[in-house]
Design a protein around this motif. Structure first.
Motif, PDB file in Angstrom:
ATOM      1  N   ASP A 230       6.798  -8.154  13.593  1.00 59.90           N
ATOM      2  CA  ASP A 230       5.895  -9.051  12.877  1.00 59.90           C
ATOM      3  C   ASP A 230       4.663  -9.393  13.713  1.00 59.90           C
ATOM      4  N   LYS A 231       4.855  -9.587  15.000  1.00 59.97           N
ATOM      5  CA  LYS A 231       3.732  -9.962  15.851  1.00 59.97           C
ATOM      6  C   LYS A 231       2.813  -8.771  16.123  1.00 59.97           C
ATOM      7  N   LEU A 232       3.368  -7.575  16.153  1.00 56.55           N
ATOM      8  CA  LEU A 232       2.524  -6.385  16.248  1.00 56.55           C
ATOM      9  C   LEU A 232       1.681  -6.226  14.984  1.00 56.55           C
ATOM     10  N   ASP A 233       2.272  -6.490  13.827  1.00 51.13           N
ATOM     11  CA  ASP A 233       1.499  -6.421  12.584  1.00 51.13           C
ATOM     12  C   ASP A 233       0.341  -7.420  12.603  1.00 51.13           C
ATOM     13  N   GLN A 234       0.600  -8.620  13.091  1.00 51.73           N
ATOM     14  CA  GLN A 234      -0.462  -9.629  13.167  1.00 51.73           C
ATOM     15  C   GLN A 234      -1.549  -9.211  14.145  1.00 51.73           C
ATOM     16  N   ASN A 236      -2.512  -6.214  14.510  1.00 57.35           N
ATOM     17  CA  ASN A 236      -3.099  -5.005  13.938  1.00 57.35           C
ATOM     18  C   ASN A 236      -2.678  -3.738  14.675  1.00 57.35           C
ATOM     19  N   VAL A 237      -1.480  -3.749  15.249  1.00 57.26           N
ATOM     20  CA  VAL A 237      -0.911  -2.549  15.852  1.00 57.26           C
ATOM     21  C   VAL A 237       0.046  -1.971  14.813  1.00 57.26           C
ATOM     22  N   THR A 238      -0.497  -1.165  13.918  1.00 55.06           N
ATOM     23  CA  THR A 238       0.245  -0.689  12.759  1.00 55.06           C
ATOM     24  C   THR A 238      -0.007   0.801  12.537  1.00 55.06           C
ATOM     25  N   GLU A 239       0.751   1.368  11.593  1.00 50.83           N
ATOM     26  CA  GLU A 239       0.568   2.768  11.228  1.00 50.83           C
ATOM     27  C   GLU A 239      -0.837   3.033  10.709  1.00 50.83           C
ATOM     28  N   ARG A 240      -1.423   2.054  10.033  1.00 50.45           N
ATOM     29  CA  ARG A 240      -2.776   2.228   9.472  1.00 50.45           C
ATOM     30  C   ARG A 240      -3.803   2.487  10.557  1.00 50.45           C
ATOM     31  N   VAL A 241      -3.583   1.884  11.731  1.00 53.64           N
ATOM     32  CA  VAL A 241      -4.505   2.046  12.854  1.00 53.64           C
ATOM     33  C   VAL A 241      -4.126   3.254  13.719  1.00 53.64           C
ATOM     34  N   LEU A 242      -2.835   3.409  13.969  1.00 51.52           N
ATOM     35  CA  LEU A 242      -2.379   4.445  14.903  1.00 51.52           C
ATOM     36  C   LEU A 242      -2.337   5.827  14.270  1.00 51.52           C
ATOM     37  N   PHE A 243      -2.263   5.876  12.935  1.00 49.28           N
ATOM     38  CA  PHE A 243      -2.275   7.156  12.218  1.00 49.28           C
ATOM     39  C   PHE A 243      -3.370   7.092  11.148  1.00 49.28           C
ATOM     40  N   PRO A 244      -4.635   7.138  11.560  1.00 51.66           N
ATOM     41  CA  PRO A 244      -5.734   6.949  10.604  1.00 51.66           C
ATOM     42  C   PRO A 244      -5.664   7.969   9.460  1.00 51.66           C
ATOM     43  N   GLY A 245      -5.948   7.471   8.267  1.00 52.98           N
ATOM     44  CA  GLY A 245      -5.904   8.331   7.094  1.00 52.98           C
ATOM     45  C   GLY A 245      -4.939   7.780   6.065  1.00 52.98           C
ATOM     46  N   LEU A 246      -4.850   8.474   4.942  1.00 52.03           N
ATOM     47  CA  LEU A 246      -4.037   7.985   3.841  1.00 52.03           C
ATOM     48  C   LEU A 246      -2.553   8.017   4.145  1.00 52.03           C
ATOM     49  N   ASP A 247      -2.108   8.979   4.946  1.00 48.34           N
ATOM     50  CA  ASP A 247      -0.686   9.032   5.292  1.00 48.34           C
ATOM     51  C   ASP A 247      -0.285   7.799   6.094  1.00 48.34           C
ATOM     52  N   GLY A 248      -1.105   7.452   7.090  1.00 51.00           N
ATOM     53  CA  GLY A 248      -0.812   6.269   7.895  1.00 51.00           C
ATOM     54  C   GLY A 248      -0.896   4.996   7.073  1.00 51.00           C
ATOM     55  N   LEU A 249      -1.875   4.930   6.191  1.00 50.30           N
ATOM     56  CA  LEU A 249      -2.004   3.768   5.309  1.00 50.30           C
ATOM     57  C   LEU A 249      -0.756   3.604   4.449  1.00 50.30           C
ATOM     58  N   SER A 250      -0.287   4.708   3.883  1.00 48.04           N
ATOM     59  CA  SER A 250       0.899   4.639   3.023  1.00 48.04           C
ATOM     60  C   SER A 250       2.137   4.265   3.820  1.00 48.04           C
ATOM     61  N   ARG A 251       2.276   4.789   5.037  1.00 45.33           N
ATOM     62  CA  ARG A 251       3.418   4.432   5.884  1.00 45.33           C
ATOM     63  C   ARG A 251       3.427   2.948   6.196  1.00 45.33           C
ATOM     64  N   TRP A 252       2.236   2.426   6.500  1.00 44.91           N
ATOM     65  CA  TRP A 252       2.128   0.994   6.824  1.00 44.91           C
ATOM     66  C   TRP A 252       2.504   0.139   5.617  1.00 44.91           C
ATOM     67  N   LEU A 253       1.925   0.453   4.445  1.00 47.84           N
ATOM     68  CA  LEU A 253       2.187  -0.363   3.254  1.00 47.84           C
ATOM     69  C   LEU A 253       3.656  -0.292   2.854  1.00 47.84           C
ATOM     70  N   ARG A 254       4.259   0.884   2.947  1.00 44.58           N
ATOM     71  CA  ARG A 254       5.668   1.019   2.579  1.00 44.58           C
ATOM     72  C   ARG A 254       6.548   0.157   3.476  1.00 44.58           C
ATOM     73  N   ARG A 255       6.264   0.161   4.766  1.00 49.01           N
ATOM     74  CA  ARG A 255       7.062  -0.650   5.686  1.00 49.01           C
ATOM     75  C   ARG A 255       6.748  -2.131   5.537  1.00 49.01           C
ATOM     76  N   TYR A 256       5.452  -2.465   5.470  1.00 50.88           N
ATOM     77  CA  TYR A 256       5.024  -3.862   5.479  1.00 50.88           C
ATOM     78  C   TYR A 256       5.553  -4.627   4.272  1.00 50.88           C
ATOM     79  N   TYR A 257       5.603  -3.976   3.122  1.00 47.71           N
ATOM     80  CA  TYR A 257       6.030  -4.672   1.900  1.00 47.71           C
ATOM     81  C   TYR A 257       7.510  -4.478   1.582  1.00 47.71           C
TER      82      TYR A 257
END
Length: 262
Positions: A230-234, A236-257
């Motif tokens: 949770d603190k890493l998400d706050q 901004n150390v997330t898949e969206r940042v570490l894996f730029p692009g739609l794949d990373g965005l989707s990985r982040w949203l799937r996990r986050y929600y």
């Protein structure tokens, strides 16, 4: 090697940044690199030597990769080490192992797998100044000349233009840390580098466990993983940042929600 089991977020911060003060620079500039793994029983085997699968095919794998990958990358790659980094980055079994300069990136890889949330995780912390002391003389001299602590592909190629040349530098095991070229945003955002040993069959676990200085294993209990995540998400150390692009965005949203399991 020292092993320490942390119990709180604040204790984890102290342990990750311990030894970061550089007296010569008068700055907090750590000489440690980090590797986070979600399960404490995972070892430091490379994809090449895991269960002895590809050790004898190392040259064949890299030769074929270079032959078929030409024209698929816009980066001019002359050094065999840069080719090896590109291959590792895209999943080819190599003797390289992924590390990061960032302790928080290491924590991301420790916590991203929800299926292992009930397992204790581990962060390996290695001081490259200490492992550099065991390098063969030509590699030490190169670091001194360049005023560097880790290698680039061009630097390595000066001393060892091929993998067999690296292996012939000395009979005793050593590990060096190699910073790849900025092949893409993923390499950059993950603050990535690789470890390389002078033999495809060598065990990094065995090598590091014998070190009396500069190596520590931080055990992160499963009960602490969710707070860390949770603190890493706050931060901004997330898949969206570490894996730029739609794949990373989707990985982040799937996990986050995803709901927190009971």
């Amino acid at each position: 090697m020292r092993e320490h089991r942390v119990t709180t977020w604040l204790e984890l911060q102290d342990a990750l940044f311990a030894g970061s003060w550089n007296e010569q620079l008068g700055r907090h500039r750590s000489s440690f690199v980090f590797r986070g793994m979600p399960f404490v029983e995972h070892d430091l085997s490379t994809a090449l030597n895991r269960q002895g699968m590809f050790i004898r095919q190392e040259r064949d794998l890299l030769r074929a990769f270079r032959k078929y990958a030409r024209g698929t990358t816009h980066e001019p790659l002359d050094s065999v080490w840069d080719w090896l980094a590109l291959a590792q980055h895209h999943g080819l079994p190599t003797r390289m192992l992924d590390w990061t300069f960032s302790p928080y990136v290491a924590l991301h890889f420790l916590t991203e797998d929800a299926e292992l949330r009930k397992e204790d995780g581990v962060v390996w912390c290695v001081d490259y100044r200490e492992t550099n002391r065991l390098l063969p003389r030509p590699l030490k001299a190169l670091l001194r000349r360049e005023g560097a602590d880790v290698f680039t592909g061009d630097m390595l190629a000066e001393v060892a233009g091929s993998i067999p040349e690296l292996d012939r530098l000395t009979d005793h095991p050593f590990v060096l840390f190699f910073e790849p070229p900025s092949l893409d945003a993923r390499i950059i955002n993950q603050f990535a580098l690789f470890s390389v040993m002078n033999g495809p069959e060598l065990s990094l676990d065995t090598f590091l466990e014998k070190r009396k200085k500069g190596v520590r294993r931080l055990i992160i209990p499963s009960a602490l993983k969710w707070e860390v995540r949770d603190k890493l998400d706050q931060a901004n150390v997330t898949e969206r940042v570490l894996f730029p692009g739609l794949d990373g965005l989707s990985r982040w949203l799937r996990r986050y929600y995803s709901p927190r399991p009971l």
